[in-house]
Design a protein around this motif. Structure first.
Motif, PDB file in Angstrom:
ATOM      1  N   GLY A   9     -17.280  -7.246  11.158  1.00 14.76           N
ATOM      2  CA  GLY A   9     -16.569  -8.683  11.114  1.00 14.76           C
ATOM      3  C   GLY A   9     -15.177  -8.563  10.031  1.00 14.76           C
ATOM      4  O   GLY A   9     -14.675  -7.453  10.026  1.00 14.76           O
ATOM      5  N   PRO A  10     -14.738 -10.000  10.111  1.00 11.79           N
ATOM      6  CA  PRO A  10     -13.609  -9.786   9.050  1.00 11.79           C
ATOM      7  C   PRO A  10     -13.314  -9.052   7.949  1.00 11.79           C
ATOM      8  O   PRO A  10     -12.242  -8.661   7.615  1.00 11.79           O
ATOM      9  N   SER A  11     -14.504  -9.294   7.170  1.00 10.73           N
ATOM     10  CA  SER A  11     -14.344  -8.476   5.627  1.00 10.73           C
ATOM     11  C   SER A  11     -14.057  -6.840   5.942  1.00 10.73           C
ATOM     12  O   SER A  11     -13.204  -6.601   5.073  1.00 10.73           O
ATOM     13  N   ALA A  12     -14.778  -6.397   6.691  1.00  6.64           N
ATOM     14  CA  ALA A  12     -14.690  -4.897   7.117  1.00  6.64           C
ATOM     15  C   ALA A  12     -12.991  -4.536   7.635  1.00  6.64           C
ATOM     16  O   ALA A  12     -12.354  -3.730   6.910  1.00  6.64           O
ATOM     17  N   ASP A  13     -12.644  -5.340   8.230  1.00  4.48           N
ATOM     18  CA  ASP A  13     -11.156  -5.362   8.927  1.00  4.48           C
ATOM     19  C   ASP A  13     -10.337  -5.320   7.780  1.00  4.48           C
ATOM     20  O   ASP A  13      -9.105  -4.664   7.723  1.00  4.48           O
ATOM     21  N   ARG A  14     -10.213  -6.179   6.861  1.00  6.46           N
ATOM     22  CA  ARG A  14      -9.367  -6.563   5.774  1.00  6.46           C
ATOM     23  C   ARG A  14      -9.285  -5.500   4.908  1.00  6.46           C
ATOM     24  O   ARG A  14      -8.350  -5.094   4.108  1.00  6.46           O
ATOM     25  N   SER A  15     -10.434  -4.841   4.542  1.00  9.57           N
ATOM     26  CA  SER A  15     -10.701  -3.497   3.220  1.00  9.57           C
ATOM     27  C   SER A  15     -10.030  -2.420   3.766  1.00  9.57           C
ATOM     28  O   SER A  15      -9.643  -1.669   2.950  1.00  9.57           O
ATOM     29  N   PHE A  16      -9.929  -2.031   5.043  1.00 10.56           N
ATOM     30  CA  PHE A  16      -9.368  -1.000   5.562  1.00 10.56           C
ATOM     31  C   PHE A  16      -7.917  -0.669   5.347  1.00 10.56           C
ATOM     32  O   PHE A  16      -7.558  -0.017   4.685  1.00 10.56           O
ATOM     33  N   PRO A  17      -7.106  -1.778   5.472  1.00  8.96           N
ATOM     34  CA  PRO A  17      -5.515  -1.492   5.034  1.00  8.96           C
ATOM     35  C   PRO A  17      -5.432  -1.402   3.524  1.00  8.96           C
ATOM     36  O   PRO A  17      -4.692  -0.730   3.215  1.00  8.96           O
ATOM     37  N   VAL A  18      -6.300  -2.126   2.759  1.00  8.44           N
ATOM     38  CA  VAL A  18      -6.252  -1.918   1.240  1.00  8.44           C
ATOM     39  C   VAL A  18      -6.588  -0.546   0.974  1.00  8.44           C
ATOM     40  O   VAL A  18      -5.886   0.029   0.165  1.00  8.44           O
ATOM     41  N   LEU A  19      -7.587   0.074   1.536  1.00 15.30           N
ATOM     42  CA  LEU A  19      -7.901   1.485   1.187  1.00 15.30           C
ATOM     43  C   LEU A  19      -6.755   2.331   1.646  1.00 15.30           C
ATOM     44  O   LEU A  19      -6.415   3.461   0.793  1.00 15.30           O
ATOM     45  N   VAL A  20      -6.429   2.229   2.655  1.00 15.69           N
ATOM     46  CA  VAL A  20      -5.166   2.856   3.199  1.00 15.69           C
ATOM     47  C   VAL A  20      -3.877   2.952   2.183  1.00 15.69           C
ATOM     48  O   VAL A  20      -3.163   3.944   1.983  1.00 15.69           O
ATOM     49  N   ALA A  21      -3.607   1.603   1.800  1.00 14.75           N
ATOM     50  CA  ALA A  21      -2.397   1.407   0.833  1.00 14.75           C
ATOM     51  C   ALA A  21      -2.743   1.991  -0.305  1.00 14.75           C
ATOM     52  O   ALA A  21      -1.729   2.633  -1.047  1.00 14.75           O
ATOM     53  N   VAL A  22      -3.968   1.809  -0.901  1.00 13.91           N
ATOM     54  CA  VAL A  22      -4.218   2.791  -2.235  1.00 13.91           C
ATOM     55  C   VAL A  22      -4.085   4.207  -2.139  1.00 13.91           C
ATOM     56  O   VAL A  22      -3.620   4.776  -2.951  1.00 13.91           O
ATOM     57  N   ALA A  23      -4.640   4.654  -1.165  1.00 15.44           N
ATOM     58  CA  ALA A  23      -4.584   6.089  -0.893  1.00 15.44           C
ATOM     59  C   ALA A  23      -3.187   6.644  -0.710  1.00 15.44           C
ATOM     60  O   ALA A  23      -2.688   7.585  -1.201  1.00 15.44           O
ATOM     61  N   SER A  24      -2.404   5.778  -0.058  1.00 19.04           N
ATOM     62  CA  SER A  24      -0.831   6.319   0.124  1.00 19.04           C
ATOM     63  C   SER A  24      -0.070   6.188  -1.262  1.00 19.04           C
ATOM     64  O   SER A  24       0.448   7.151  -1.651  1.00 19.04           O
ATOM     65  N   LEU A  25      -0.712   5.326  -2.063  1.00 22.91           N
ATOM     66  CA  LEU A  25       0.114   5.247  -3.371  1.00 22.91           C
ATOM     67  C   LEU A  25      -0.205   6.296  -4.292  1.00 22.91           C
ATOM     68  O   LEU A  25       0.449   6.900  -4.962  1.00 22.91           O
ATOM     69  N   LEU A  26      -1.552   6.648  -4.153  1.00 17.54           N
ATOM     70  CA  LEU A  26      -2.024   7.768  -4.928  1.00 17.54           C
ATOM     71  C   LEU A  26      -1.236   9.178  -4.538  1.00 17.54           C
ATOM     72  O   LEU A  26      -1.061   9.895  -5.291  1.00 17.54           O
ATOM     73  N   ALA A  27      -1.089   9.313  -3.168  1.00 23.22           N
ATOM     74  CA  ALA A  27      -0.520  10.560  -2.733  1.00 23.22           C
ATOM     75  C   ALA A  27       0.825  10.542  -2.992  1.00 23.22           C
ATOM     76  O   ALA A  27       1.520  11.480  -3.528  1.00 23.22           O
ATOM     77  N   ILE A  28       1.857   9.264  -3.071  1.00 22.53           N
ATOM     78  CA  ILE A  28       3.226   9.409  -3.427  1.00 22.53           C
ATOM     79  C   ILE A  28       3.192   9.549  -4.890  1.00 22.53           C
ATOM     80  O   ILE A  28       4.086  10.418  -5.519  1.00 22.53           O
ATOM     81  N   ALA A  29       2.250   9.005  -5.952  1.00 19.60           N
ATOM     82  CA  ALA A  29       2.542   9.231  -7.215  1.00 19.60           C
ATOM     83  C   ALA A  29       2.138  10.895  -7.469  1.00 19.60           C
ATOM     84  O   ALA A  29       2.840  11.294  -8.428  1.00 19.60           O
ATOM     85  N   ALA A  30       1.202  11.188  -6.707  1.00 21.79           N
ATOM     86  CA  ALA A  30       0.903  12.823  -7.054  1.00 21.79           C
ATOM     87  C   ALA A  30       2.236  13.560  -6.758  1.00 21.79           C
ATOM     88  O   ALA A  30       2.382  14.782  -7.231  1.00 21.79           O
ATOM     89  N   ILE A  31       2.935  13.346  -5.389  1.00 20.55           N
ATOM     90  CA  ILE A  31       3.928  14.264  -5.035  1.00 20.55           C
ATOM     91  C   ILE A  31       5.265  13.905  -6.216  1.00 20.55           C
ATOM     92  O   ILE A  31       5.891  14.737  -6.563  1.00 20.55           O
ATOM     93  N   LEU A  32       5.444  12.612  -6.702  1.00 18.84           N
ATOM     94  CA  LEU A  32       6.529  12.411  -7.710  1.00 18.84           C
ATOM     95  C   LEU A  32       6.217  13.260  -9.052  1.00 18.84           C
ATOM     96  O   LEU A  32       6.879  13.544  -9.594  1.00 18.84           O
ATOM     97  N   ALA A  33       4.640  13.258  -9.338  1.00 22.57           N
ATOM     98  CA  ALA A  33       4.575  13.853 -10.605  1.00 22.57           C
ATOM     99  C   ALA A  33       4.838  15.536 -10.241  1.00 22.57           C
ATOM    100  O   ALA A  33       4.995  15.708 -11.498  1.00 22.57           O
TER     101      ALA A  33
END
Length: 267
Positions: A9-33
């Motif tokens: 349903g709609p709630s599962a569809d909305r959470s996936f982009p959030v998880l992708v964004a958080v994972a991407s930010l963590l990866a960028i932070a790790a690379i910058l560090a």
């Protein structure tokens, strides 16, 4: 067995982009560090041991011992205790040795036979106490009027222990200076630390002697041949002490007068 219903349903569809964004930010932070941050070991300052504070030659003694040059110490030396067992190099603090004619007459043959005697005219040393020093210096061809007592002092710009003041604005961390040189290069150009209260008159030393001068051109160390051996005179042994020995010019001079002269490991 009944399966659990899957989220849809709609709630599962909305959470996936959030998880992708958080994972991407963590990866960028790790690379910058990884690129911009550096893990530097933290050094905890440790006070010198009581032994190091009590014995200002502890570092030099350990250095010599570890490199095959055994060290023996006499707290109150006399001509009957130095040297012993074929030892080739002897350092004497003038204030702890009675320069009587008898002691000198016993020590002189050892030097002439090939011994190397290092004499520190330290600040506690007293010309009046050292009754045999005049004959000792006369045999070496060194005049004493220019470096004994107040007339020979040159304390301008020195620190409390009589050492030459450090020059070049060194910060002690190997940083570059205005002329592009490093602290090590500045130290080498500066030379060893000397006791500025002892200065030898070039007219009062043998022409064929070995001598070292400070940055001002004043002669602070003199080495004179005596028979097959030699005698080296200087002021307080600033360049040989624990807290100055890590300076390259000091270490080079200290080693050249001790370990380098003991190729057979006599001590």
């Amino acid at each position: 067995m009944n399966e659990l219903p899957r989220a849809s349903g709609p709630s599962a569809d909305r959470s996936f982009p959030v998880l992708v964004a958080v994972a991407s930010l963590l990866a960028i932070a790790a690379i910058l560090a990884f690129i911009f941050l550096e893990i530097v070991p933290w050094k905890k300052p440790v006070r010198p041991s009581a032994l190091a504070l009590e014995n200002e030659f502890l570092a030099l003694e350990r250095w010599l011992t570890l490199t095959g040059h055994p060290v023996r110490t006499e707290v109150m030396p006399g001509s009957d205790t130095i040297p012993q067992a074929g030892e080739g190099t002897v350092y004497v603090q003038a204030s702890l040795f009675r320069w009587s004619k008898k002691n000198y007459d016993m020590l002189k043959p050892w030097v002439e036979g090939g011994g190397r005697l290092l004499v520190s005219l330290d600040r506690e040393w007293d010309k009046e106490y050292s009754e045999g020093m005049a004959q000792f210096l006369a045999d070496l061809g060194i005049g004493s009027d220019q470096f004994f007592g107040a007339d020979g002092a040159d304390d301008d710009g020195t620190d409390d222990d009589g050492a030459a003041p450090e020059t070049g604005g060194a910060e002690g961390d190997g940083s570059a200076h205005d002329d592009g040189s490093t602290d090590d290069e500045t130290a080498m150009s500066r030379g060893p630390f000397f006791d500025y209260r002892i200065s030898f008159d070039p007219k009062e030393i043998p022409p064929d002697c070995f001598s070292l001068s400070d940055s001002r051109g004043n002669i602070r160390l003199v080495g004179v041949k005596m028979g097959e051996g030699s005698v080296t005179l200087f002021g307080s042994p600033v360049f040989m002490t624990n807290f100055n020995l890590d300076d390259a010019p000091n270490a080079r001079l200290a080693w050249s007068l001790t370990g380098a002269e003991d190729s057979e490991g006599k001590g």
